[in-house]
Design a protein around this motif. Structure first.
Motif, short mmCIF file in Angstrom:
data_model
loop_
_atom_site.label_atom_id
_atom_site.label_comp_id
_atom_site.label_asym_id
_atom_site.label_seq_id
_atom_site.Cartn_x
_atom_site.Cartn_y
_atom_site.Cartn_z
N LEU A 113 30.54 40.04 27.32
CA LEU A 113 31.33 40.07 28.28
C LEU A 113 32.96 39.18 27.99
CD1 LEU A 113 29.69 40.05 31.66
CD2 LEU A 113 30.97 42.13 30.89
N LYS A 116 36.28 35.36 30.93
CA LYS A 116 36.94 35.38 32.19
C LYS A 116 35.81 36.03 33.32
CE LYS A 116 41.30 35.58 34.87
NZ LYS A 116 42.69 35.87 34.93
N ASP A 117 35.21 37.13 32.49
CA ASP A 117 34.60 38.09 33.36
C ASP A 117 32.96 37.07 33.50
OD1 ASP A 117 35.42 40.45 34.29
OD2 ASP A 117 35.89 41.00 31.99
N LEU A 143 33.56 34.68 36.06
CA LEU A 143 33.57 35.08 37.61
C LEU A 143 32.38 35.63 37.92
CD1 LEU A 143 35.05 36.24 40.07
CD2 LEU A 143 35.37 38.53 38.45
N ASP A 144 31.48 36.32 36.98
CA ASP A 144 29.99 36.42 37.52
C ASP A 144 29.41 35.16 37.84
OD1 ASP A 144 30.40 39.13 36.94
OD2 ASP A 144 29.48 39.02 35.10
N HIS A 178 40.99 37.64 39.99
CA HIS A 178 40.39 38.52 38.93
C HIS A 178 39.29 39.45 39.63
CE1 HIS A 178 39.23 39.72 35.19
NE2 HIS A 178 38.26 39.23 35.20
N TYR A 179 38.42 38.72 40.61
CA TYR A 179 37.38 39.50 41.41
C TYR A 179 38.47 40.67 42.23
CZ TYR A 179 34.00 40.42 44.99
OH TYR A 179 33.12 41.27 45.87
N HIS A 180 39.27 40.41 42.62
CA HIS A 180 40.12 41.66 43.47
C HIS A 180 40.44 42.73 42.39
CE1 HIS A 180 42.20 43.23 47.13
NE2 HIS A 180 43.19 43.68 45.82
N ARG A 182 39.19 43.47 39.81
CA ARG A 182 37.87 44.05 39.27
C ARG A 182 37.52 45.24 40.18
NH1 ARG A 182 32.29 40.96 38.12
NH2 ARG A 182 33.22 40.52 36.29
N ASP A 222 39.64 46.66 42.24
CA ASP A 222 40.61 47.86 42.16
C ASP A 222 40.03 48.86 40.99
OD1 ASP A 222 41.86 46.86 44.35
OD2 ASP A 222 43.69 46.12 43.04
N ALA A 223 39.65 48.26 39.76
CA ALA A 223 39.28 49.05 38.66
C ALA A 223 37.94 49.64 39.01
CB ALA A 223 38.98 48.11 37.66
N LEU A 224 37.32 49.10 39.84
CA LEU A 224 35.79 50.00 40.26
C LEU A 224 36.38 51.20 41.09
CD1 LEU A 224 33.47 47.14 40.92
CD2 LEU A 224 33.29 48.83 38.90
#
Length: 233
Positions: free
Chosen positions: A6, A9-10, A13-14, A58-60, A62, A64-66
């Motif tokens: 990953l 940044k991901d 976040l995780d 970044h969480y937000h 992510r 949106d992408a999902l």
């Protein structure tokens, strides 16, 4: 994709999400994420200059992408447009794996210094929804559609955070009522536009709004919109 593969940044976040329910999107959460991932602190700071605040954004994004992945794969062809909007908002909330992370984010973006970030995140969500559903507005409607949906989305998120009904059925009913309210406003606007007297009264405002254009889809270093200069005949 394995954790090691990953992007940094991901990975941050995780790791942060494990601690967000306890310490929120705080400096402590960011520091623990850096320690957990083993990412160099300088690199982590370059990726997230504001620490956990940038991870919350970044969480937000992510989410949106999902949501867009679900919208792309779902068959919405048999739905009315208002139901497509409702489905998109529902998809956005259903991709959330941890409601507490959203609750903590809502608290963070309610702070005055981060209110603009929160508004930007919500606007980004509604812009993604309209684009995914094929919106081609090039005038002031580009803004009004996103502003209206931002209000609906924000209210629905707040309701959803406190919803304890099975499968969040109360939230989806609330969402339907909010969209119905918007539809009633649109009907009223149509009636106003159809009135000769009111149309004359709105000549000035309508002239102004007719020159407001949607922002260019080509990246530009200017304001998010444009004004067309009236022709000088």
């Amino acid at each position: 994709m394995s954790e090691a593969a990953l992007p940094p940044k991901d990975r941050l976040l995780d790791a942060a999400l494990l601690n967000v329910p306890f310490d929120g999107w705080s400096p402590m959460t960011f520091e623990l994420a850096v320690q957990e991932t083993g990412i160099d602190a300088t690199v982590a700071k370059s990726l997230c200059p504001r620490g956990a605040v940038d991870l919350a954004m970044h969480y937000h994004a992510r989410g949106d992408a999902l949501m867009l992945e679900r919208l792309t794969s779902a068959d919405l062809s048999g739905l009315k447009f208002r139901d497509k909007i409702a489905a998109a908002v529902r998809f956005r909330l259903e991709v959330v794996s941890d409601k507490e992370a959203v609750r903590r984010g809502t608290t963070l973006f309610a702070l005055p210094q981060y209110a603009a970030d929160g508004a930007k995140a919500v606007w980004g969500t509604t812009d993604a929804i309209w684009d995914a559903l094929g919106d081609t507005s090039e005038d002031v409607n580009w803004y009004t559609k996103r502003a209206t949906l931002s209000a609906v989305y924000s209210a629905t998120v707040l309701y959803w955070l406190g919803d304890t009904s099975d499968d969040h059925t109360a939230t989806w009913e609330f969402l339907d009522r909010r969209i119905e309210n918007v539809m009633q406003i649109e009907k009223l606007k149509a009636q106003v536009n159809g009135s000769p007297l009111l149309s004359r009264l709105m000549t000035g405002p309508n002239w102004v709004m007719s020159h407001i254009k949607a922002p260019s889809r080509i990246p530009r270093m200017d304001l998010p919109g444009s004004w067309t200069r009236p022709r000088q005949d």
